[in-house]
Design an enzyme around this catalytic site. Structure first.
Site, mmCIF file in Angstrom:
data_model
loop_
_atom_site.group_PDB
_atom_site.id
_atom_site.type_symbol
_atom_site.label_atom_id
_atom_site.label_comp_id
_atom_site.label_asym_id
_atom_site.label_seq_id
_atom_site.Cartn_x
_atom_site.Cartn_y
_atom_site.Cartn_z
ATOM 1 C CG ASP A 1 -3.203 53.718 0.871
ATOM 2 O OD1 ASP A 1 -2.380 52.785 0.896
ATOM 3 O OD2 ASP A 1 -4.263 53.685 1.516
ATOM 4 C CE1 TYR B 1 -2.898 45.139 7.068
ATOM 5 C CE2 TYR B 1 -1.888 46.637 8.646
ATOM 6 C CZ TYR B 1 -2.919 46.331 7.791
ATOM 7 O OH TYR B 1 -3.960 47.211 7.623
#
Length: 413
Positions: A198, A223
């Site tokens: 991740d 984001y």
């Protein structure tokens, strides 16, 4: 160098990335230390969105799929993100949410190791990662073993006979500690397993070497440090060596070898194209495409170098200005062991942050006691860092946080 505002200004005067601050639309009077949750608005994005809405969608309608190449946008943007995480072209695709990409990547990775039943993950993983790991395990009949990130290498050796996937985050979302990506990846491979990373808190601020480090699959949101905006699509990286055998559970017509043939049976597209699913969120995807430009021009190594300098200066300021006020840094002082944020512990974290926000210093809180400060190198200065820590000192020393308005619920990640 003693941490003073004058010292900060000297560092800013020598900053080769200072000019990039103009490329972000920050409100006046705000010191934004929350890029690890949501990056600030790149100044080019509103114009890009206006063009997408008015000219591409408004005038060209469905012709924009070809004339503006909407069809290949996920692959095009994927390659640009791939370059930022050390991946050669043709291995990264953008689209879908982070949760969808995690589910697809983890299930796909497990299917590449049939007969092995163990998924090893970080006990301190972000909650969504743990939820998805347990969901995939229930569906595929796997067992999830969660251990502290510091124990992943040893645990991989213990489970080597049955280990399918090691699934971890490159950077701890709470503390900002950077884990040993190449070392843990190598340990997974030595056990016959795959490594799934991740990269949400790493991409755009830490140099990731996906190809060089032998990463098998990786997922990340866009984001945060990539600046794509709220809800911008995530991405999936899959090393080319796995493409032919990669069997992803979530499939859609965009990932079909012949999407416009509308065939009832699924035939996966060659390469990373098979990781496409359905029609992507084009407005968000094309906003993300525009947002990547400043980071690409600056270069990830230069961004990381400045972020490290900002972090070192932040910790020096904290040591000098916050002593005796209840703050404890929990992010490593060693720059090689941290990502792009600094985390402080304080017993009154929520009201302290609320009082700081009222004074224009924006970070965030992870319960119950962690204050997080993201160091976006392209829009922050050393003077910002000094002033932010000085604000924390004023808030804590004067007891202003006791009167601060705060609401612990609904804090974004």
């Amino acid at each position: 160098m003693r941490p003073t505002r004058e010292a900060a200004r000297e560092l800013d005067a020598a900053d080769p990335l200072a000019r990039f601050r103009e490329e972000f639309a920050l409100p006046p009077g705000v010191i934004y230390l929350n890029a690890n949750s949501l990056g600030p608005l790149p100044a080019a994005v509103p114009g890009a969105l206006d063009d997408v809405a008015r000219r591409q969608w408004g005038e060209r309608l469905t012709r924009a799929w070809n004339e503006d190449d909407w069809w290949h946008a996920g692959l095009r943007v994927g390659d640009r993100i791939g370059a930022l995480i050390g991946a050669a072209p043709g291995q990264t695709v953008a689209g879908e949410s982070t949760s969808v990409q995690i589910f697809n990547a983890l299930a796909g990775a497990a299917r590449l190791r049939p007969g092995r039943r163990v998924v090893l993950t970080d006990a301190g993983h972000f909650p969504t990662d743990l939820y998805q790991a347990k969901s995939v395990a229930r569906l595929l009949g796997l067992t999830v073993h969660a251990v502290p990130a510091t124990e992943l290498t040893a645990a991989a050796d213990r489970h080597r006979r049955d280990l399918a996937v090691v699934f971890a985050a490159a950077v701890d979302y709470r503390t900002g500690e950077l884990w040993d990506i190449p070392g843990i990846t190598a340990a997974a491979h030595e056990a016959g397993a795959l490594a799934l990373w991740d990269l949400c808190h790493a991409a755009g601020v830490v140099p990731v070497r996906a190809d060089a480090d032998g990463i098998d699959l990786a997922v990340g949101c866009t984001y945060k440090y990539l600046g794509g905006g709220p809800g911008s699509p995530a991405y999936l990286y899959a090393a080319a060596r796995h493409h032919d055998a990669l069997d992803l559970p979530l499939t859609g017509w965009h990932g079909h070898a012949r999407p416009f043939a509308m065939e009832p049976a699924y035939d996966p597209a060659p390469g990373i194209g098979r990781a496409r699913i359905g029609t992507p969120p084009l407005l968000s995807l094309l906003a993300l495409e525009a947002a990547l430009a400043p980071l690409e021009r600056a270069g990830i190594d230069a961004v990381h170098a400045k972020s490290s300098r900002l972090g070192t200066f932040f910790l020096a300021c904290a040591d000098a200005l916050l002593d005796g006020l209840g703050f404890t840094p929990i992010t490593p002082h060693d720059p090689s062991r941290r990502g792009g944020q600094i985390t402080l512990r304080h017993a009154e974290a929520y009201p302290v942050m609320a009082a700081s926000k009222e004074r224009g210093v924006i970070g965030d809180v992870r319960p119950p006691e962690l204050l997080r400060f993201g160091l976006g190198a392209l829009h922050l200065s050393h003077t910002d860092v000094f002033d932010a820590v000085e604000t924390l000192r004023e808030v804590a020393a004067g007891g202003a946080y006791r009167e601060a308005r705060f609401q612990p619920r609904g804090v974004v990640t």
